[in-house]
Enzyme design. Structure first.
Site, PDB file in Angstrom:
ATOM      1  CD  GLU A  21      -2.955   1.361   2.344  1.00 45.01           C
ATOM      2  OE1 GLU A  21      -2.595   0.408   3.276  1.00 45.01           O
ATOM      3  OE2 GLU A  21      -3.512   2.138   2.605  1.00 45.01           O
TER       4      GLU A  21
ATOM      5  NE  ARG B 182       4.155  -8.002  10.507  1.00 42.22           N
ATOM      6  CZ  ARG B 182       3.343  -7.297   9.795  1.00 42.22           C
ATOM      7  NH1 ARG B 182       2.485  -8.015   9.272  1.00 42.22           N
ATOM      8  NH2 ARG B 182       3.714  -6.288   9.277  1.00 42.22           N
TER       9      ARG B 182
ATOM     10  CE  LYS C 184       2.981   0.103   4.929  1.00 39.21           C
ATOM     11  NZ  LYS C 184       2.579   0.229   3.673  1.00 39.21           N
TER      12      LYS C 184
HETATM   13  P1  ATP Z   1       1.150  -1.621   7.767  1.00 39.18           P
HETATM   14  O1  ATP Z   1       2.366  -1.528   8.608  1.00 39.18           O
HETATM   15  O2  ATP Z   1       0.367  -0.438   7.550  1.00 39.18           O
HETATM   16  O3  ATP Z   1      -0.111  -2.831   8.600  1.00 39.18           O
HETATM   17  P2  ATP Z   1       2.030  -3.474   5.810  1.00 39.18           P
HETATM   18  O4  ATP Z   1       3.520  -3.357   6.651  1.00 39.18           O
HETATM   19  O5  ATP Z   1       1.407  -4.592   6.019  1.00 39.18           O
HETATM   20  O6  ATP Z   1       1.492  -2.134   6.487  1.00 39.18           O
HETATM   21  P3  ATP Z   1       1.769  -3.418   2.882  1.00 39.18           P
HETATM   22  O7  ATP Z   1       2.213  -2.257   2.151  1.00 39.18           O
HETATM   23  O8  ATP Z   1       0.360  -3.838   3.031  1.00 39.18           O
HETATM   24  O9  ATP Z   1       2.226  -3.058   4.327  1.00 39.18           O
HETATM   25  O10 ATP Z   1       2.574  -4.721   2.858  1.00 39.18           O
HETATM   26  C1  ATP Z   1       2.760  -5.235   1.559  1.00 39.18           C
HETATM   27  C2  ATP Z   1       3.390  -6.640   1.569  1.00 39.18           C
HETATM   28  O11 ATP Z   1       4.473  -6.718   2.503  1.00 39.18           O
HETATM   29  C3  ATP Z   1       2.175  -7.479   2.435  1.00 39.18           C
HETATM   30  O12 ATP Z   1       2.099  -8.743   1.489  1.00 39.18           O
HETATM   31  C4  ATP Z   1       2.860  -7.667   3.776  1.00 39.18           C
HETATM   32  O13 ATP Z   1       1.976  -8.923   3.842  1.00 39.18           O
HETATM   33  C5  ATP Z   1       4.216  -7.928   3.420  1.00 39.18           C
HETATM   34  N1  ATP Z   1       4.671  -7.398   4.738  1.00 39.18           N
HETATM   35  C6  ATP Z   1       4.712  -6.511   5.482  1.00 39.18           C
HETATM   36  N2  ATP Z   1       5.417  -6.347   6.550  1.00 39.18           N
HETATM   37  C7  ATP Z   1       5.975  -7.412   6.614  1.00 39.18           C
HETATM   38  C8  ATP Z   1       6.774  -8.152   7.597  1.00 39.18           C
HETATM   39  N3  ATP Z   1       7.281  -7.780   8.759  1.00 39.18           N
HETATM   40  N4  ATP Z   1       7.436  -9.380   7.079  1.00 39.18           N
HETATM   41  C9  ATP Z   1       7.278 -10.056   5.962  1.00 39.18           C
HETATM   42  N5  ATP Z   1       6.253  -9.395   5.090  1.00 39.18           N
HETATM   43  C10 ATP Z   1       5.667  -8.277   5.321  1.00 39.18           C
END
Ligand code: ATP
Ligand code: MG
Length: 551
Positions: free
Chosen positions: A34, A260, A270
């Site tokens: 996003e 994650r 974020k």
């Molecule tokens: P927020 O912090 O707002 O919840 P987010 O970190 O999930 O957002 P996105 O832009 O939705 O942000 O993430 C894009 C992709 O990265 C998604 O498929 C998410 O699952 C993956 N992702 C985000 N954070 C992690 C992490 N710490 N480890 C592995 N994958 C991640």
């Protein structure tokens, strides 16, 4: 250097699908950020997996901006995301998509669901909706609007789109099962009214799809086969499948969840990262202390090291906390091979070589990188006065101190030997200089250590930024909700030191990382580049730095 790749459950699932000829043997993945912030090391894990699996199985990976929530998204983030993924070493070719470009098709899908009797316009307030939904242990209550005629829902949904109703006054809900133990199946919201201009579609839309409705559609429209995401979406999967099946997308994309990445001494949310930036607690998204990819790039982390790290941590279904030291290990492993060696002194002490006269000049030679003989040697001029590290001298050396001391000799890197003959003090008794006798390399003195130095006449001033952990607690998620996470920031995470370096340090290109011998790796800063006083960001210490650069 490739880190041995161990297999994992997602690789096995995809391999089995390919072997069984599912999806005609095609593998299509996507990375769907996003655009509401910069990418961080957690995203790198997902990127390496999404692009890595596609590459491994001869498929492709789409880059898709998951921009269905207009409130915090912007083009600045879209551009930064593309830059960071390219830097990390991945390419989406022509497969760059915006979820917002599907708004018309998503709307049509919603209308189809209403026509099928699978969705309805609901006028419960948000509080009522929550109350009706209930708790997992007992069935929820059906909305009084659930069984309104299809024609009525169709008309209302069209008027919702036309902007006839205020925000939050009604929404479109799927008609699934108010008794399901999975709350996400209790008639979830598919569309809500939101008068917020979108960075891409402007004011064209006043209704926006929810993530749960939009994501399966995006995957289906693009022909995604394996939709990989993090564990928190596991409970959403039945709804994902419901959307795909009810609308009859075939073959259906499938969602798989993995744990994650959580990294010690930092945050990955974020929202929290944005707070640090907004409040000036760091210098920006690319502050070298940030866990963002642009921060790591500015700090001097090679993309290869980040990829190796992601391979090393693997892909599992279990949440855990990875020590940031593992990432640093991967960084060292790459830099040891690639970083040119230079000498710099952080805490200078003058050394006067008594048997060299004032105008006399010599030249030392040292390899650019002992790991890469092909990279040759550099020459370092020197004469009567040198700077050495204050820590490399001890007037009353303890037993295990093998470096310089009165009467003792050590090797000067590339420049022979020095034997300490005297200590000079100021009126308050502080040591201001050392005197010594120089011996050329050919004398082969028996010594127990080698120290680094810079020539006093040619030394160039540099600014060095030394970094500590961003937080002084390993597991930032363990900070209780009622406490301010900012109070756990490490007050000593940045220290600025005026140091002296050998002349070749001036040749470092902005963004290039060098090893200052015995101190660690340092990256010439890209942003604050100043030829007269180059700025170096500490990338990482050596595994066993004999001299702590923080003293
Ligand atoms: P927020 O912090 O707002 O919840 P987010 O970190 O999930 O957002 P996105 O832009 O939705 O942000 O993430 C894009 C992709 O990265 C998604 O498929 C998410 O699952 C993956 N992702 C985000 N954070 C992690 C992490 N710490 N480890 C592995 N994958 C991640
Ligand atoms: Mg997310």
């Amino acid at each position: 250097m490739s880190t041995t790749s161990s297999t994992h459950f997602i690789r096995e699932i995809i391999a089995a699908d390919v072997a069984a000829g599912r999806y005609g043997g095609r593998v299509v993945t996507r990375f769907p950020p996003e655009p509401n912030g910069y990418l961080h090391i957690g995203h790198a894990k997902a990127i390496c997996l999404d692009f890595g699996m596609a590459r491994e199985f001869g498929g492709r990976c789409h880059l898709r901006m998951d921009d269905t929530n207009p409130t915090k998204e912007s083009m600045e983030y879209v551009e930064a995301i593309q830059r960071d993924i390219r830097w990390l070493g991945f390419d989406w070719g022509e497969h760059f998509y915006f979820a917002a470009d599907y708004f018309d098709r998503m709307y049509e899908c919603a209308v189809r669901l209403i026509r099928m009797g699978k969705a309805y316009v609901c006028e419960l307030s948000q509080e009522e909706w929550k109350e009706y939904r209930g708790v997992p242990t007992a069935p929820g209550r059906e909305s009084p609007y659930r069984n309104r005629p299809i024609e009525e829902s169709l008309a209302l949904f069209e008027r919702m789109r036309a902007g006839e109703f205020p925000d939050g006054s009604m929404c479109l809900r799927a008609k699934i099962d108010m008794a399901s133990p999975n709350l996400h199946l209790r008639d979830p919201v598919l569309y809500r009214i939101l008068r917020v201009p979108h960075y891409r579609t402007g004011n064209r839309w006043v209704i926006y799809p929810t993530y749960d409705f939009a994501h399966p559609l995006e995957d289906a429209f693009e022909g995604i086969t394996h939709s990989l995401c993090t564990l928190e979406f596991e409970v959403h999967r039945p709804l994902y499948d419901w959307v795909i099946e009810t609308l009859g997308f075939d073959p259906p994309p499938r969602q798989y969840e993995f744990a994650r990445l959580n990294l010690s001494h930092t945050v990955m949310s974020k929202r929290k990262l944005l707070e640090l930036v907004r409040e000036g607690l760091v210098s920006g998204w690319d502050d070298p202390r940030m866990p963002t990819l642009c921060g790591m790039r500015r700090r001097g982390y090679p993309p290869e090291a980040i990829r190796n790290f992601c391979e090393l941590i693997g892909v599992t279904k279990y949440e855990s906390l990875t020590d940031i030291a593992l990432l640093e290990h991967c960084v060292r492993e790459v830099l040891n091979r690639t970083a040119p060696r230079r000498m710099a002194v952080m805490n200078p002490l003058k050394l006067v070589l008594e048997n060299i006269s004032d105008g006399e000049r010599f030249v030392a030679t040292a390899p650019n990188n002992p790991e890469q003989p092909g990279e040759g040697e550099r020459q370092i001029p020197f004469g009567r006065e040198l700077w050495i590290e204050r820590d490399d001298f001890h007037e009353q050396p303890p037993r295990d101190f093998y470096r310089l001391a009165p009467g003792r000799a050590v090797r000067l890197r590339g420049a022979g030997y020095v034997t300490c003959t005297a200590v000079e003090r100021d009126s308050e008794g502080r040591i201001v200089a050392l005197r010594g006798r120089w011996s050329p390399m050919s004398e082969r003195l028996k010594v127990k250590s080698t120290i680094h130095w810079v020539p006093a006449a040619e030394a160039i001033p540099i600014e060095v930024r030394l970094y500590g952990r961003l937080f002084r607690i390993a597991d930032v998620s363990a900070i209780p909700e009622d406490q301010d996470f900012r109070e756990w920031l490490n007050p000593d995470s940045l220290r600025i030191v005026k140091a002296l370096a050998e002349p070749a340090a001036r040749d470092a290109r902005p963004g290039q990382t060098v090893q200052f011998e015995r101190l660690g790796y340092f990256c010439a800063d890209e942003r604050d580049f100043r030829p007269e006083t180059p700025v170096f960001n500490q990338t990482v210490t050596l595994k066993d730095s004999p001299v702590a650069p923080t003293t």
